[in-house]
Write an enzyme that holds these catalytic residues in place. Structure first.
Site, PDB file in Angstrom:
ATOM      1  N   GLY A  51       0.836  -1.198   0.000  1.00 45.47           N
ATOM      2  CA  GLY A  51       0.000   0.000   0.000  1.00 45.47           C
ATOM      3  C   GLY A  51       0.871   1.250   0.000  1.00 45.47           C
ATOM      4  NE  ARG A 341     -16.391  13.206   9.469  1.00 44.57           N
ATOM      5  CZ  ARG A 341     -15.289  12.998   8.783  1.00 44.57           C
ATOM      6  NH1 ARG A 341     -14.824  11.783   8.641  1.00 44.57           N
ATOM      7  NH2 ARG A 341     -14.651  14.005   8.234  1.00 44.57           N
TER       8      ARG A 341
END
Lengths: 648, 245
Positions: A51, A341
């Site tokens: 990654g 959120r």
């Protein structure tokens, strides 16, 4: 296949490796205790990094700079395209440049509270400490953060927070931070310190002698399946939000690396903790391939509302002030539109469920900039959010300067991931997981602008000394690619690809992904029930069985075959989804983004059960479709005492 | 709506390529161009045919992975990435040509997928500031005038998609290289490596088979992020300056 509706309980996790003592001193203590590898010996060690996002690129660059031989992989055509690039809003740091009362202690406090008391205090405090250094590092690299006229760095505020500690580069902060790390990585690639393999996907983990020793990867262009051996393996492969099919993740983000590692012995932490982001562009139809986020920073100046009356289909301009419900400002007066959120997402779902949603299908609420344009002028609004407005207009063909945006919650970030100790090491020795791929720092919920912080903290600052320490303590035994422990993994990967190609059924990989996503969103999304999760746990194994019977993958495995890539990823999503549902089923409390309908306060807010669930769930794999083992890591809160989160 | 697509199919870098015609129906104006290709691919897969290979990832206009030439224009008729190009910009019944980026430095991998790693090597030749981890000075130690920071940002916005190369009749990577040189050289942090950076990057660009710049300006027109053509003259000035020292 029978569903696993049960699990067994294994030994609790006794030691997370965090040093004892006052929390302010733990990180310094750990760094001092970490063993070092002589600079001249470092080049004899190979570290694999999978990654190249914020965590992976910063880790690869830093390890190579220290003298290690780094072999790095990404499935994209260039490390610069990792999905961190899409993060918009900003990165938090306790710099207190505004002198508004910020401190490391306050960032730590906000993050533990924002995570709904399901994160580890030691890790979060370290993250807050390092945040300060991250900004210095990125500025030195030439990241063009927004500046004031005096030449100093500008900051703004984000959801769940009452200070201005978020550093940003217009609405493209993730891009600029990633390019900074990618450029540092490119320098190491050019200098020979990093051997970069783009368009190469990790398909399995090699564990030999009880330690992570390498990976099996497929060259996506030639189809060649190869083994790469090393002294330690670092997974920086991001989150698994694409289990839901529609999410804000990039299309190719996937769970294969972490799921394969899980199957090889790495525990999976809190798989059901999914963050739902409140400000996405609503879905427009069945053709849709992904959801696009509108940065949370928009809530600084945008006001969220719906009509007071259900079924009001008038255009927004025709709805007078008195007939609008600015529901966040009404319900949470002190935080207003800047509530965290999970709160904002649930509130949006609630008003839409009442029939007051706007736009096609009623799955949307307004995010209105009329007041901001009147107060600040169009130019200021454009300077702050111009590129986001442009993007919105491009997708919806509506001009948000004139008509309010429509937004709806969507799956965004996964707080679960591979379980890691304080050193970011998984339960497989020598296997590290950093950034979104691990579960460690966010708890049940994540405040805005904290994911970028964690990715870079892990890659630049936390992982390198941890890898040092591991390599200094564990002399490497020779291992040949022909070793049966290695060869069998490669063979399994090859067999699985052959099996996928051989089914030649009548359904596309995409159709299975879509069906799985629907189940997950309906039953394991923003609101979950015991009955719904049991339904999902009955359907997923059946869908998995059908997948292996009916999927079709055209072409062969020896060239670029995007359907084969997709099918291989969906196969893993179908296994991970089951664990997510089981984790959600067993946690009968509401927590962060995880809302259990059965567990709520009298006001309808999420209700935690600290008595029963103040732990991180670390799941051990026992076989596909077989009951996993739950290991509990007890969470102790010495410094931030759990309270009902209130943003009123 | 319905479209006739003429798509470039090529099995590999050394295989001959050519256009194949496909009919695509039931296209919604809200679809992106890539979602329209997804629809085509779903039908091809069900027919047991090889779907069209194309690069894509974030599908929100920032990763720079998607890239194809649509009716002769890099990324298509709108000034944006292909993933943010929506079908409402096409007319029902039209015939649309879809081709890969065409440039000597970008060999075709398969169908619409090309190899853009040459751009990574240009960055590796100097497109960075040498700042080892953990030794950075306090961020506020060096103020950066807002104008410089904003101008640096404008150029840093490059997504490395390669549309500039594809649009250039010479296959030049001048706009890409210039964007990075200007971004870093405008900042005080980038000043010490100013000369070696521009020489390194221009040298790498030449070594990678990118063509020369003849100021046709197609690159800036095609750039989905609006990198200004003036970046190229700034690059030329930087390069000249570095050779005069």
């Amino acid at each position: 296949m029978t569903p696993y509706l049960d699990y067994t309980v294994g030994a609790p996790i006794a030691d997370t490796k965090a040093p004892a003592g006052p929390i302010e001193q733990r990180w310094d203590q750990r760094r001092f205790e970490a063993k070092l590898v002589n600079p001249a010996n470092r080049r004899r060690h190979t570290v694999i990094v999978v990654g190249t996002g914020l965590a992976g690129a910063s880790a690869g660059a830093t390890l190579a700079e220290q003298g290690y031989r780094v072999v790095q992989f990404c499935f994209q055509d260039s490390p610069r395209r990792a999905h961190s690039i899409a993060a918009q809003g900003g990165i938090n740091a306790a710099k207190n440049y505004r002198n508004d009362g910020d401190s490391v202690r306050r960032l730590f406090y906000d993050t533990v509270k924002g995570g709904d008391f399901r994160a580890r205090e030691s890790n979060v405090h370290r993250l807050a400490q390092i945040s300060v250094e991250i900004i210095d590092q990125c500025v030195a690299q030439g990241v063009p953060f927004a500046r004031e006229y005096g030449g100093l760095l500008d900051t703004r505020s984000f959801g769940g927070v009452q200070v201005q500690r978020t550093f940003y580069a217009r609405g493209q902060t993730g891009q600029q931070l990633l390019l900074g790390a990618y450029q540092a990585l490119s320098r190491q690639i050019a200098g020979g310190g990093v051997e970069m393999h783009p368009r190469t996907e990790m398909l399995d983990l090699v564990v030999a002698g009880g330690r992570a020793r390498g990976i099996v990867a497929r060259d996506l262009v030639t189809g060649e399946v190869t083994t790469h051996l090393a002294d330690a393996v670092v997974l920086a492969t991001g989150g698994y939000g694409n289990v839901f099919h529609l999410s804000t993740n990039a299309k190719n983000s996937n769970a294969t690396a972490v799921w394969r590692a899980h199957r090889r012995g790495a525990y999976f932490g809190n798989p059901c903790f999914t963050q739902i982001h409140p400000t996405c562009i609503p879905r427009s139809g069945d053709h849709q391939s992904k959801l696009t986020l509108m940065s949370e920073s928009l809530r600084n100046d945008g006001r969220i509302w719906v009509p007071k009356a259900a079924g009001d289909t008038r255009p927004p301009a025709d709805i007078p002030e008195a007939e609008r419900d600015y529901y966040l400002e009404r319900m949470y007066p002190s935080f207003g539109n800047l509530v965290p959120r999970d709160i904002a997402s649930r509130a949006a779902k609630a008003v839409c469920d009442e029939g007051r949603g706007v736009g096609p299908g009623g799955q949307g609420v307004y995010l209105d900039f009329a007041d901001a344009v009147a107060r600040l002028g169009r130019d200021t609004v454009s300077a702050r959010y111009g590129n986001l407005f442009e993007m919105y207009e491009r997708i919806t063909a509506e001009d948000p300067y004139r008509v309010p945006m429509r937004i709806y919650p969507a799956v965004h970030y996964t707080m679960g991931g591979l379980w890691v100790d304080y050193d970011l090491q998984t339960t497989v020795p020598g296997l590290f997981a950093i950034g979104e791929a691990n579960f460690s720092d966010h708890g049940a919920n994540r405040l805005g602008a904290s994911a970028l912080m964690q990715g870079l903290a892990d890659g630049y600052f936390v992982l390198p000394p941890a890898v040092n320490d591991y390599l200094a303590r564990h002399p490497v035994q020779p291992l040949e690619p022909q070793d049966p422990q290695v060869e069998s993994v490669r063979q399994e990967v090859t067999d699985r690809l052959a099996r996928l190609l051989a089914v030649r059924g009548d359904r596309t990989p995409e159709s299975f992904h879509r069906e799985l996503g629907r189940i997950m969103w309906d039953e394991c999304g923003m609101a979950r029930t015991d009955a719904g999760l049991r339904r999902a746990l009955a359907r997923i194994p059946a869908l998995r069985e059908e997948f292996w019977r009916r999927v079709t993958v055209p072409g062969s495995g020896d060239s670029l075959n995007q359907q084969l890539e997709k099918a291989n990823r969906v196969a893993d999503h179908l296994e991970l989804a089951e664990l997510m549902c089981l984790d959600a089923l067993h946690r009968t409390e509401s927590c962060g983004g995880h809302f259990r309908e059965e567990s709520r306060t009298e006001q309808g807010e999420a209700l935690r059960d600290d008595e029963a669930f103040s732990y991180a769930a670390a799941w051990e794999f026992t076989g596909t479709g077989r009951a996993p083992v739950l290991h509990r890591e007890q969470l102790d809160f010495e410094y931030v005492h759990p309270t009902q989160r209130s943003y009123a | 709506m319905n479209l006739t697509l003429r798509i470039w199919r090529q099995a590999g870098p050394d295989e001959p390529g050519g256009f194949t015609t496909y009919q695509v129906g039931e296209i919604s104006p809200d679809m992106s161009f890539l979602e329209m290709l997804d629809t085509l691919n779903e039908t091809l897969v069900l027919r047991g045919e090889e779907p069209v290979a194309f690069d894509h990832d974030c599908r929100e206009g920032i990763c720079g992975a998607c890239g194809m030439v649509i009716d002769g224009q890099a990324h298509g008729p709108q000034p944006t990435t292909t993933c943010q190009l929506h079908m409402r910009h096409f007319e029902d019944g039209a015939t649309v040509d879809v081709e890969p980026w065409r440039a000597a430095a970008f060999p075709v991998v398969k169908d619409l997928v090309v190899d853009r790693t040459a751009l990574d090597r240009v960055i590796g030749a100097g497109g960075y500031i040498t700042a080892p981890t953990g030794s950075a000075p306090e961020a506020h130690a060096t103020p950066v005038p807002k104008e410089a920071a904003d101008a640096a940002f404008e150029h840093a916005a490059c997504i490395g998609c390669g549309a500039c190369v594809a649009a250039c009749p010479n296959g030049s990577a001048m706009l890409f290289t210039a964007a990075k040189v200007v971004h870093l050289n405008l900042l005080p942090q980038g000043a010490p490596e100013r000369s070696s950076r521009v020489r390194g990057m221009v040298g790498a660009m030449d070594a990678e088979d990118f063509g020369g710049c003849t100021n046709t300006g197609e690159c800036a027109t095609a750039c989905p992020k609006g990198i200004p053509l003036s970046a190229i003259s700034a690059l030329n000035r930087e390069f000249l300056r570095s050779t005069l020292r």
